[in-house]
Structure formats: structure tokens, C-alpha cells
Design an enzyme around this catalytic site. Structure first.
Site, short mmCIF file in Angstrom:
data_model
loop_
_atom_site.label_atom_id
_atom_site.label_comp_id
_atom_site.label_asym_id
_atom_site.label_seq_id
_atom_site.Cartn_x
_atom_site.Cartn_y
_atom_site.Cartn_z
N HIS A 55 0.82 -1.21 0.00
CA HIS A 55 0.00 0.00 0.00
C HIS A 55 0.85 1.25 0.00
CE1 HIS A 55 -3.59 2.42 0.84
NE2 HIS A 55 -2.83 3.09 1.68
N HIS A 104 -9.99 2.51 0.26
CA HIS A 104 -10.05 2.01 1.64
C HIS A 104 -10.85 0.72 1.61
CE1 HIS A 104 -9.47 3.57 5.95
NE2 HIS A 104 -8.32 3.61 5.33
N ASP A 278 0.03 14.97 6.16
CA ASP A 278 -1.01 14.36 6.97
C ASP A 278 -0.54 13.00 7.45
OD1 ASP A 278 -1.47 13.06 4.31
OD2 ASP A 278 -3.09 12.12 5.42
N GLU A 322 -2.41 4.17 13.05
CA GLU A 322 -3.02 4.97 12.00
C GLU A 322 -4.23 5.74 12.53
OE1 GLU A 322 -3.59 2.44 8.58
OE2 GLU A 322 -1.45 1.98 8.46
#
Length: 749
Positions: A55, A104, A278, A322
Site C-alpha cells: 500500500h 479504503h 497528513d 493509523e
């Protein structure tokens, strides 16, 4: 157990480490040891494992994704391209727009509500990190068979998560797709897109430069949710009963994110940051290593300063967490106090956790003990690169030889009518209003077009009415038949949808959803799709600005259909000149633009009526797509058309039904001479649109089409309260509406 420090790691080279459990291969673990000249500490192993995951590192796809740069068309509008949090394009008047689509998928199967909600939250922060105010979201979705029990579990949760998070943020949801297919059973696709607006001078990049500048973590506290989440989970395949790894899915708080957005935008206005990132997939491991890697020096972080929700978290867990609603900023020492003041004003926790150094290492400490000492590029940007073997699957020839054009067709006008209603009421072609009504489409007051229009459109300047349009499209059935053509058809449809609304396509983002890269057949599909997309973008002049790759989308040995989702962004000078899909005035003349051929491979008709997938998908002519786009944009700008709708899934009859129902007006249709009425209604030939032309503009419009060489066939008129295909059948709008709107509520009741 004593802390695993760098010194301890150097002194104990033979300690067994759980590299396999963290998703690393043995050769990858050995390479980490070579890079460091010793075994990694537990914290370093955690960082490498998440950052070298499929990912985060794109290790199986990098060799193919390079084409997007190598074949990139020249485009003066592109301000920031691949490699940053999101791409940025110039839309005129000093404005820049940033947009991106990400996946997602796996978290949304495990925990549908939070998986989908945090997908929205993550993509919004990507856009925010570029310096932009998020202005809209979209969501391309794929689920298993509509009547499967698990779809009733997953779909409502996903929709509630998207709506709950986006609605709380006050962001309009202006478009997307919902597709059902048994291939997505156990592996839904939840892709999320966000659009943001800024001035050119407000663009921010993810880099840590300037020795002595402070590293500030701000936003939510760090918890145990999402440890190894999307980064590890998205690198795993599911077996028939459960995922082989079940890390906690992230938990979102949209109200915290709203505060974070407003806080960050005020920080930008006062020019308080030198770099920003972010915290999404891989959390602090990603933010610290990527900022340091893209900067001019090193970084020192005091990990024990990180504000926690759970005091029992280990350093490794803090680095892998996360947890949502977090950002990391690089701030000059003289600006730190003001930065912290703004965070306090917005009730956002902010903590100085480190500083930029003049070295070349990322160093992380835990209560004074060094637990990480790595070259940051090796973590963030120099992970493994695999040239996975790929081969055209043995079954591809047989699949393509199973020609959908040879399937049994309706034998009478009555049977044709029955099949029209069957297709229009099928889950994929039916109204999705049960879903989209759960989203706020008009919050902020700048939404100009939203579902079920061809593209979503928002105004970005209230004085000039400058706006942007975005469409997302993808057809896994087409891509299964021919991945190269399937990717180009997705691009063409999205491009066509934007042009049909009157906007000029500028650039694309993509989300490439495929099965396991360890399967040579899947890698062939991926290689062909990326090649098709790169070639297509070069022809259309629309550069790829960024995107996402999602692999391991399969259940057991069964991969999903290859599903490249393409988002096209376009600009329109005046949103008042937009073109809707609705037929709204009786007497409007209906013209079919483009050529209709006998092309039923992968079609909605073949799926609904015969449960069939075979043959070849419609042929792609990107030069024709470009010409059609120019005609649609010019006609919209000059007031020659009142409505336009692209032709794609379901063919002409689907477009007619949607436009008639949207406007509440019927249509009388004449089948042109020399074409089978069935082919006329159900063919999915690309490069086509149906437009409604005012009688006063007919000559000017047809002259323009003739001069540019685009076939334009008059097929009818807006009239009455039914779709009347003369000589074949008539369906009252009331009956059509009932068929179109009842399906989804009945399935999900």
C-alpha cells in the site's frame, strides 16, 4: 523486557525478529540489515514493515506506473504532479485545484462504517496538506451481488460511514458510482475522492527543510486503532472465511477533523509552515520519514512527547498507529508560539516532538534512548521494486471468443419492451437515490451539478462563477475482457461525462484496483491497464496527477475483475452555462452524436438478460472522444444545447430513461433506417452522447457537427409522458419511474 535500542541492536545481531508476521519477505528483511549494517531495532522494523508494504511503497506497481511520467502529455495547467499528497492544476483566475482518489477497500469489509468514514477523512487530509480548502467529495463504490446477504451488511455501513463523515465535515458529496457484481463478494471497493481549492501561492509540499526548524504533531491523540491498519491490511488477501490479518480498523471523528481543517487553513493564511504532511497509512512512520526524505537534512524526534489516548502503547505501536485526524508540520522556531496559539484557539492538541537537523539520518528517541537511526529515503522512497512476472492468462482467448453479439435477442417488440424494463430496473442501472439521498449534496451552496448528473460540478468563485467538474468511471467487465481497452474506456467515459456537462477536461487521478500481484494473470491485467491508461492520457492531453494502487483485492484464489477507476477533472468558465442531463422542455430536438455499432461485449444487456460476460468490449477511438468533447463543450458554451447525456452502461435507452425521468418529460424516438432497433437501444458503442437541441439552434448545431466531421443523427423529440419508440413500444414515465426507483430500496429493506 528492556527497550530495544540502536545500541542494543548493534550488540545483539542474532535476535529473532517477527519480520514475517509484519508482512516482510526474508530478502526484504536481509536488505534492511544491509542498509543499516546491523539488525533493525523493533521500532525500525515496525517502520520498514509498514512503509515497505504494498500500500505504501507500490513495490509491485512502480515499474508500470512510471509510464504516467514517461508518457505524460505537455500540459501547462499542471502545477504539481505525481509524488506529492495530491496533484494540483491551474484552473485560471489565480486559482489552483487539487484532487485525488484513494482506496479504503479492505478496512471497509472488516468494519464498513469506520472503514468508509476514515477513507473519506484520509483523502480530505491529503487535499488539506496541499494547502487547499476541501470543497467536495465523491465515492466510487463496488459491492458483491446485490441480493447477497453480506451486501446487506457491507453496503449500508459503507454508505452511512461516507455520509456520516462527509456530512459532519460540511462537504457536499457530488458524484461517484455504485456497481454490484459477484466478483466483489467479500472484497468491496470503497474508493474516495476529494477536491480542494486554493490560490497558486498557497500550495504547500511535504518536506522538512531548515536545520533547527521544529517538528509539530497536531490534531487527535494517538491511540491503538489502526495499528498496521491499511498499510498491512491492504497488502493481504482474504481467504474464504476471514482476513489472514485483522489489525484494528481506524476510528474516525469528523468533528475533530473539521477543527483540524479550520485550524490548518488559518495556519496557512499566516504562513507559519515550511512543510506539512497528513498522517494516514503508516501514521508517524510515514509522516516523519517522508518529510525528512523530501527535505534537505535529517530529523530528530522525541517519540515519548507524542500525546496518547492509551498510555500502554509501545514505541513500535505509536509509530505504526493509523489514528485519524493528525497532521505533522515543519515550523520555524520564531513561528512556533503563534502556531500553538492558533491550535489552542481551535481546541486542537499540538506538541513539538522534534526538529530538523543538518545531518542525513532520521533519529527517533524514547525517554532519551535512541530507538531509530535510519537513512529516511530508504524507508520512504527506496523500498523494494519488483518486476513481477506477468503473462496473458490461458482463459483470455476463450473469454473473448464467447461473443456477446451472438446471444439470443428479443424476438418481438413486446419482448424488447420487457428487456428494456428489466435492464433499467437492474441493480446497476436502477436509481441510486436511496444511497445518494443519505449524502448532503448541496451544503456550502456551491454545488451546481450532483448525482445523478454526468459529472459533479462546484462553483469556486462566486464573483466570476468559475467552476470545476469531476467525474469518476470504471467498468470492471470491460477490463476483464480487455484490460488495455477497459482502462481506456474508463478514461473515455469519465472524460465524456465532464465534457457533457460543459467543462473542459484538464487532468486525471486514478485508483487502480486489482487482485494479487503474485498472480501472473493479475499482473498482466495491471500492466495492460496502466499501459492503456498512459497511452490514452497522452492522446487526450490529460496528465495523471496522482492516485492510488490497491492490490490483493481477492477472496481466496478468486480475484476481482480488474477495476481501474478514473477521475477526470475539468474547468468551466461560467457554471451558469453548465449542461444538465434533464430533458425539460417539450419540443426539444433529440440528436444522437457518434456512431452506433453492434457492440454488446460486457454490456448491461448481456449481464442482466443472459448473465453473460464474454466477447470484446466496445472499440475505443480517443480522437473521436476528443472531437465529441470539443463539440459538447462548444455547444454548451454557445447555448446550442439544453441537455446532454453520455452513452455508456445500458446504451441509448438507459440515457433516454435517465434524462426523461430527470426532467419529467417523455420522448418520441424514431429508429434510423438500416439499424436494428435492439442494437440502436442497447449497444454500448463508445464516443456517443444524446443531446437536446432547441429548435432555434438546430441549423447552427448541425452545421457545427458537419463542419467538424462528427455524425449527428436526429432521433426524436421531447414530447408527452412516455418514452415512445415508434413502431416498437411505449413505456409511460410513471411505469418507468417505478421500475427505475424501486429496486435498491427493495433489496436493502
Amino acid at each position: 523486557m528492556s527497550l530495544d535500542t540502536v545500541k542494543h541492536a548493534d550488540e545483539t545481531p542474532d535476535v529473532d525478529q517477527p519480520w514475517a508476521e509484519l508482512g516482510l519477505k526474508q530478502d526484504e528483511y536481509e536488505r534492511i540489515r544491509t542498509i543499516l549494517g546491523r539488525r533493525p531495532t523493533g521500532a525500525e522494523l515496525a517502520m520498514y514493515s509498514v512503509m515497505w508494504s504494498e500500500h505504501c511503497s507500490y513495490k509491485s506497481s512502480k515499474v508500470h506506473l512510471r509510464q504516467f511520467g514517461e508518457k505524460a502529455p505537455e500540459n501547462d495547467a499542471l502545477l504539481v504532479g505525481i509524488g506529492e499528497n495530491a496533484g494540483v492544476v491551474d484552473v485560471g483566475q489565480g486559482y489552483a485545484v487539487t484532487f485525488k482518489v484513494e482506496s479504503h477497500n479492505h478496512p471497509s469489509y472488516i468494519e464498513p462504517y469506520q472503514g468508509a468514514a476514515t477513507g473519506v477523512g484520509g483523502i480530505v487530509r491529503d487535499i488539506l496538506a496541499m494547502g487547499a480548502r476541501p470543497v467536495a467529495v465523491m465515492d466510487p463504490l463496488r459491492f458483491g451481488a446485490a441480493d447477497h446477504p453480506d451486501t446487506k451488511r457491507v453496503l449500508p455501513g459503507v454508505v452511512a460511514g461516507i455520509g456520516g463523515y462527509g456530512n459532519c465535515l460540511g462537504l457536499p458529496n457530488i458524484g461517484g458510482e455504485v456497481v454490484f457484481d459477484a466478483c466483489y463478494q467479500g472484497n468491496p471497493l470503497v474508493n474516495a475522492l476529494c477536491i480542494g481549492v486554493m490560490k497558486h501561492e498557497d500550495i504547500h509540499l511535504a518536506k522538512a527543510s531548515g536545520a533547527g526548524n521544529k517538528v509539530i504533531l497536531y490534531g487527535a491523540r494517538t491511540g491503538g486503532d489502526g495499528i498496521g491498519g491499511v498499510s498491512v491490511l491492504a497488502s493481504e488477501t482474504f481467504d474464504d472465511s476471514k482476513p489472514t490479518k485483522r489489525p484494528a480498523v481506524q476510528v474516525g471523528d469528523p468533528f475533530q477533523e473539521k477543527l483540524l481543517i479550520e485550524c490548518t487553513l488559518e495556519i496557512f493564511r499566516e504562513d507559519l509552515v515550511d512543510g506539512i504532511q497528513d498522517l494516514g497509512g503508516a501514521g508517524l512512520s510515514c509522516a516523519t520519514s517522508e518529510l525528512a526524505s523530501a527535505g534537505s537534512g535529517g530529523m530528530r524526534v522525541e517519540l515519548d512527547r507524542v500525546p496518547l489516548r492509551d498510555a500502554t502503547l509501545s514505541p513500535e505501536e505509536i509509530l505504526m498507529s493509523e489514528s485519524q485526524e493528525r497532521m505533522c508540520a515543519i515550523v520555524e522556531p520564531g513561528k512556533v508560539d503563534r502556531f500553538l496559539e492558533i491550535c489552542e484557539k481551535w481546541d486542537v492538541i499540538a506538541t513539538v516532538i522534534g526538529e530538523v537537523t543538518d545531518g542525513e539520518r532520521l533519529e527517533i528517541f524514547w525517554h532519551g534512548e535512541q530507538i531509530v537511526d535510519v537513512p529516511p529515503r530508504t524507508v520512504a522512497h527506496e523500498g523494494p521494486v519488483y518486476e513481477r512476472p506477468y503473462a496473458r492468462p490461458d482463459w483470455q482467448d476463450a473469454l473473448q471468443a464467447d461473443d456477446a453479439n451472438k446471444l439470443a435477442r428479443p424476438a418481438s417488440a413486446e419482448e424488447l419492451r420487457e428487456q428494456v424494463l428489466k435492464v433499467i430496473s437492474s441493480p446497476n442501472q436502477a436509481s441510486k437515490s436511496w444511497i445518494t439521498d443519505q449524502y448532503d449534496r448541496f451544503v456550502q451552496g456551491n454545488t451546481v451539478l450532483a448525482q445523478p448528473e454526468d459529472s459533479g460540478m462546484v462553483r469556486i468563485d462566486e464573483d466570476t462563477n468559475l467552476g470545476v467538474a469531476v467525474a469518476t468511471d470504471g467498468n470492471g467487465r470491460y477490463a476483464k475482457l480487455d484490460p488495455y481497452a477497459g482502462a481506456q474506456l474508463a478514461l473515455a467515459e469519465s472524460y465524456r461525462n465532464v465534457a457533457a456537462s460543459g467543462a473542459r477536461p484538464l487532468a486525471i487521478s486514478n485508483c487502480l484496483n486489482f487482485g494479487s500481484p503474485e498472480d501472473p494473470a493479475v499482473m498482466w491485467q495491471f500492466a495492460e491497464a496502466t499501459r492503456g491508461l498512459a497511452d490514452g492520457c497522452l492522446t487526450l492531453g490529460t496528465p495523471v496527477t496522482g492516485g492510488n494502487v490497491s492490490l490483493y483485492n481477492q477472496t481466496g484464489e478468486t480475484a476481482i475483475h480488474p477495476t481501474p477507476v478514473v477521475a477526470v477533472l475539468g474547468v468551466i468558465d461560467d457554471v451558469n452555462r453548465r449542461t444538465p442531463i434533464a430533458f425539460s422542455e417539450e419540443g426539444q430536438l433529440l440528436y444522437l452524436l457518434g456512431d452506433t455499432k453492434e457492440e454488446l461485449g460486457g454490456s448491461a444487456w448481456s449481464q442482466v438478460v443472459h448473465d453473460h460476460l464474454g466477447g470484446l468490449p466496445p472499440a475505443v477511438d480517443l480522437d473521436r472522444e476528443k472531437l465529441l468533447g470539443e463539440i459538447l463543450i462548444s455547444a454548451s458554451r454557445d447555448g446550442m444545447i439544453d441537455a446532454a447525456h453520455d452513452l455508456s452502461d445500458g446504451g441509448l435507452i438507459q440515457a433516454l430513461a435517465e434524462s426523461c425521468l430527470r426532467g419529467g418529460k417523455g420522448a418520441r424516438i424514431v429508429v434510423p433506417d438500416g439499424i436494428d432497433p435492439f442494437v440502436f437501444l442497447f449497444s454500448e458503442s463508445a464516443g456517443r452522447a444524446v443531446v437536446a437541441v432547441p429548435r432555434s439552434e438546430e441549423l447552427r448545431f448541425t452545421d457545427m457537427c458537419g463542419a467538424r466531421g462528427l455524425p449527428a443523427t436526429r432521433i426524436g423529440v421531447v414530447d408527452g409522458e412516455a418514452i415512445d419508440v415508434q413502431g416498437q413500444f411505449s413505456i409511460p414515465l410513471a411505469e418507468l419511474r417505478e421500475a427505475h426507483e424501486a429496486t435498491i430500496p427493495a433489496l436493502l429493506a
